[in-house]
Design an enzyme around this catalytic site. Structure first.
Site, PDB file in Angstrom:
ATOM      1  N   GLU A 177      33.966  25.599  85.377  1.00 49.93           N
ATOM      2  CA  GLU A 177      34.830  26.746  85.069  1.00 49.93           C
ATOM      3  C   GLU A 177      34.054  27.833  84.318  1.00 49.93           C
ATOM      4  O   GLU A 177      34.216  29.029  84.551  1.00 49.93           O
ATOM      5  CB  GLU A 177      36.008  26.246  84.214  1.00 49.93           C
ATOM      6  CG  GLU A 177      37.029  27.298  83.863  1.00 49.93           C
ATOM      7  CD  GLU A 177      38.262  26.685  83.177  1.00 49.93           C
ATOM      8  OE1 GLU A 177      38.250  25.469  82.874  1.00 49.93           O
ATOM      9  OE2 GLU A 177      39.240  27.417  82.958  1.00 49.93           O
ATOM     10  N   ASP A 205      42.946  34.653  77.466  1.00 53.78           N
ATOM     11  CA  ASP A 205      43.691  33.654  76.679  1.00 53.78           C
ATOM     12  C   ASP A 205      43.491  33.682  75.155  1.00 53.78           C
ATOM     13  O   ASP A 205      44.170  34.383  74.441  1.00 53.78           O
ATOM     14  CB  ASP A 205      43.367  32.261  77.220  1.00 53.78           C
ATOM     15  CG  ASP A 205      43.678  32.121  78.700  1.00 53.78           C
ATOM     16  OD1 ASP A 205      43.072  32.842  79.501  1.00 53.78           O
ATOM     17  OD2 ASP A 205      44.531  31.299  79.064  1.00 53.78           O
ATOM     18  N   TRP A 255      44.550  36.397  89.109  1.00 55.81           N
ATOM     19  CA  TRP A 255      43.206  37.002  89.248  1.00 55.81           C
ATOM     20  C   TRP A 255      42.222  36.074  89.922  1.00 55.81           C
ATOM     21  O   TRP A 255      41.296  36.532  90.598  1.00 55.81           O
ATOM     22  CB  TRP A 255      42.705  37.669  87.962  1.00 55.81           C
ATOM     23  CG  TRP A 255      42.336  36.828  86.766  1.00 55.81           C
ATOM     24  CD1 TRP A 255      42.729  35.565  86.490  1.00 55.81           C
ATOM     25  CD2 TRP A 255      41.495  37.244  85.670  1.00 55.81           C
ATOM     26  NE1 TRP A 255      42.196  35.181  85.287  1.00 55.81           N
ATOM     27  CE2 TRP A 255      41.435  36.182  84.757  1.00 55.81           C
ATOM     28  CE3 TRP A 255      40.788  38.418  85.368  1.00 55.81           C
ATOM     29  CZ2 TRP A 255      40.706  36.244  83.568  1.00 55.81           C
ATOM     30  CZ3 TRP A 255      40.062  38.477  84.183  1.00 55.81           C
ATOM     31  CH2 TRP A 255      40.026  37.414  83.303  1.00 55.81           C
TER      32      TRP A 255
HETATM   33  C1  DGY Z   1      45.864  28.148  81.023  1.00 60.70           C
HETATM   34  O1  DGY Z   1      46.816  27.382  81.205  1.00 60.70           O
HETATM   35  O2  DGY Z   1      44.900  27.860  80.322  1.00 60.70           O
HETATM   36  C2  DGY Z   1      45.842  29.435  81.735  1.00 60.70           C
HETATM   37  O3  DGY Z   1      44.736  30.200  81.385  1.00 60.70           O
HETATM   38  C3  DGY Z   1      47.110  30.215  81.534  1.00 60.70           C
HETATM   39  O4  DGY Z   1      47.225  31.093  82.595  1.00 60.70           O
END
Ligand code: DGY
Length: 434
Positions: A391, A166, A37
């Site tokens: 981020e 996540d 994404w």
């Molecule tokens: C991570 O490693 O934190 C990612 O979000 C997994 O795709």
């Protein structure tokens, strides 16, 4: 917001320095591969100053597509020891023999690639690219409806937090039922990010256990469904699927076949019809559904508003709009700031994410909630101006969190910079073509 040319320069530089030869890593140290994404948001950023490079981002992602249509969450174009779990753990390959993961991610690339097609100034190039991409996007959409459908509904499921947000608290209870792995493993994510901003060890033991079980059935979702300990009908995923169907329907006469058109119409009807199953009357928002426990999950997360992208405004639009206004006033957290599980800096348990804000912004334009759209955009740009190209952002004070020099945050800045100056104006697109 007027253009800050220094920041524009910095944002472009982030994309250029995160470019690894046709694909863009999300961040140089924490995420050294191509993520599904991320690619779309990053491509929209490239589109503001280098259209061929923007299309290349999407094409590179699709070199990771499997024979069955799945577009994996990560394509491991080159080896890097900086990430866990890498290709040695996943042991999965695309049809072009690329190392990949065996799970997917929210398929925003379907709707987003059509958005690129509409916004591109080089229309000849856009047509040439879409002539190939259309079928790949269609096969990806089809993969969800064949492999991830829940019973006879029009809703699709995720099997892993890595397929969406996540460590969202939305899935805490579902994850409790997952047997943790007994394997020893070394995480790499905490090398560059404070531990308090990342998922916990408890989460990782379950994340890895799911990967092990999916690997045992060679990532065959139909087989895996028979043994899975966690399956979720996610509101954001299903909203994005509808938006993908709508986008492909706008292209199908030009690039597809009548059979594909019929199929898209059918998926479109089925998923839109069943979104009501995810509506929570008490909260006045969309929520997720735990398939194993057969219960709706009453958490309040930003994913609740992603279905706006599909033009749906819930069973009670006024209630939904009020909930969104409250969300905006909290600076668009990933979890309601008043929830007991809110953690301002921990990954998907509180921080604000510019790409979530962008999707909700587009949804607001689509349903005509213009004031909310402008407010979301203004706040997101302020987060970037205050916190930097991080981020994500602490919604309480706009401090940046997670990885630095983050590609999707830089990209969001570029396409939101100043719509008149960049001629990147989303409003006419959402007002007239949908
Ligand atoms: C991570 O490693 O934190 C990612 O979000 C997994 O795709």
């Amino acid at each position: 917001m007027s253009i800050d040319s220094n920041l524009q320069h910095e944002a472009r530089n982030i994309l250029m320095s995160n470019d690894r030869g046709g694909y863009t890593v999300p961040n140089p140290s924490v995420y050294p591969f191509q993520w599904n994404w991320d690619s779309l948001f990053v491509a929209l950023g490239w589109l503001t100053f280098d259209e061929p490079r923007a299309w290349q981002e999407i094409e590179m992602l699709f070199t990771g597509q499997w024979d069955n249509g799945l577009v994996p969450s990560i394509v491991f174009h080159h080896y890097s020891p900086e990430y866990f779990p890498g290709p040695d753990v996943w042991q999965a390959k695309s049809k072009h023999n690329k190392d990949t993961t065996g799970i997917t991610q929210i398929p925003i690339v379907v709707m987003g690639t059509e958005l690129m097609y509409r916004l591109a100034k080089d229309t000849t190039l856009a047509q040439e690219k879409m002539a190939t991409l259309f079928n790949e996007l269609f096969l990806y959409q089809q993969w969800f409806y064949i492999n991830r459908r829940y019973k006879d509904t029009g809703l699709c499921q995720i099997f892993h937090g890595w397929e969406a947000m996540d460590n969202s608290p939305m899935w805490d209870k579902a994850l409790e039922k997952v047997t943790p792995t007994s394997a020893l493993f070394e995480r790499k994510d905490k090398q560059n990010i404070p531990e308090g901003q990342r998922p916990t060890q408890w989460d990782y033991e379950r994340y890895i256990s799911i990967v092990e079980k999916m690997k045992q059935v060679e990532y065959d979702s139909i087989e895996y469904q028979k043994v899975t300990e966690m399956a979720i009908l996610d509101a954001a995923l299903n909203g994005v699927l509808i938006a993908g169907n709508q986008a492909l329907l706008r292209l199908v006469d030009q690039f597809g076949t009548p059979t594909q058109a019929q199929q898209l119409e059918q998926w479109q009807k089925e998923t839109t019809r069943d979104m009501r199953l995810l509506w929570n009357e008490t909260l006045g928002i969309y929520v997720d559904f735990d398939v194993i426990a057969e219960t709706a999950i009453g958490e309040r997360i930003s994913g609740a508003f992603i279905p706006l992208l599909a033009g749906v405004t819930g069973e009670n639009p006024e209630q939904y709009r009020t909930a969104l206004q409250r969300w905006i006033s909290q600076d668009m957290p990933s979890v309601d700031c008043e929830s007991e599980v809110f953690e301002a800096m921990r990954y998907w348990r509180g921080p604000s994410w510019s790409i979530m804000n962008f999707m909700i912004y587009c949804g607001c334009l689509l349903v005509g909630w213009h004031q909310e759209a402008q407010e979301i955009k203004a706040r997101s740009l302020q987060q970037i101006l205050t916190g930097g190209f991080y981020e994500n952002f602490n919604p309480l004070n706009r401090e940046g969190g997670g990885g630095t020099d983050f590609s999707w945050t830089a990209a969001t800045y570029l396409y939101w910079l100043d719509e008149t100056d960049t001629s990147f104006n989303f409003e006419p697109y959402f007002n007239s073509t949908l």
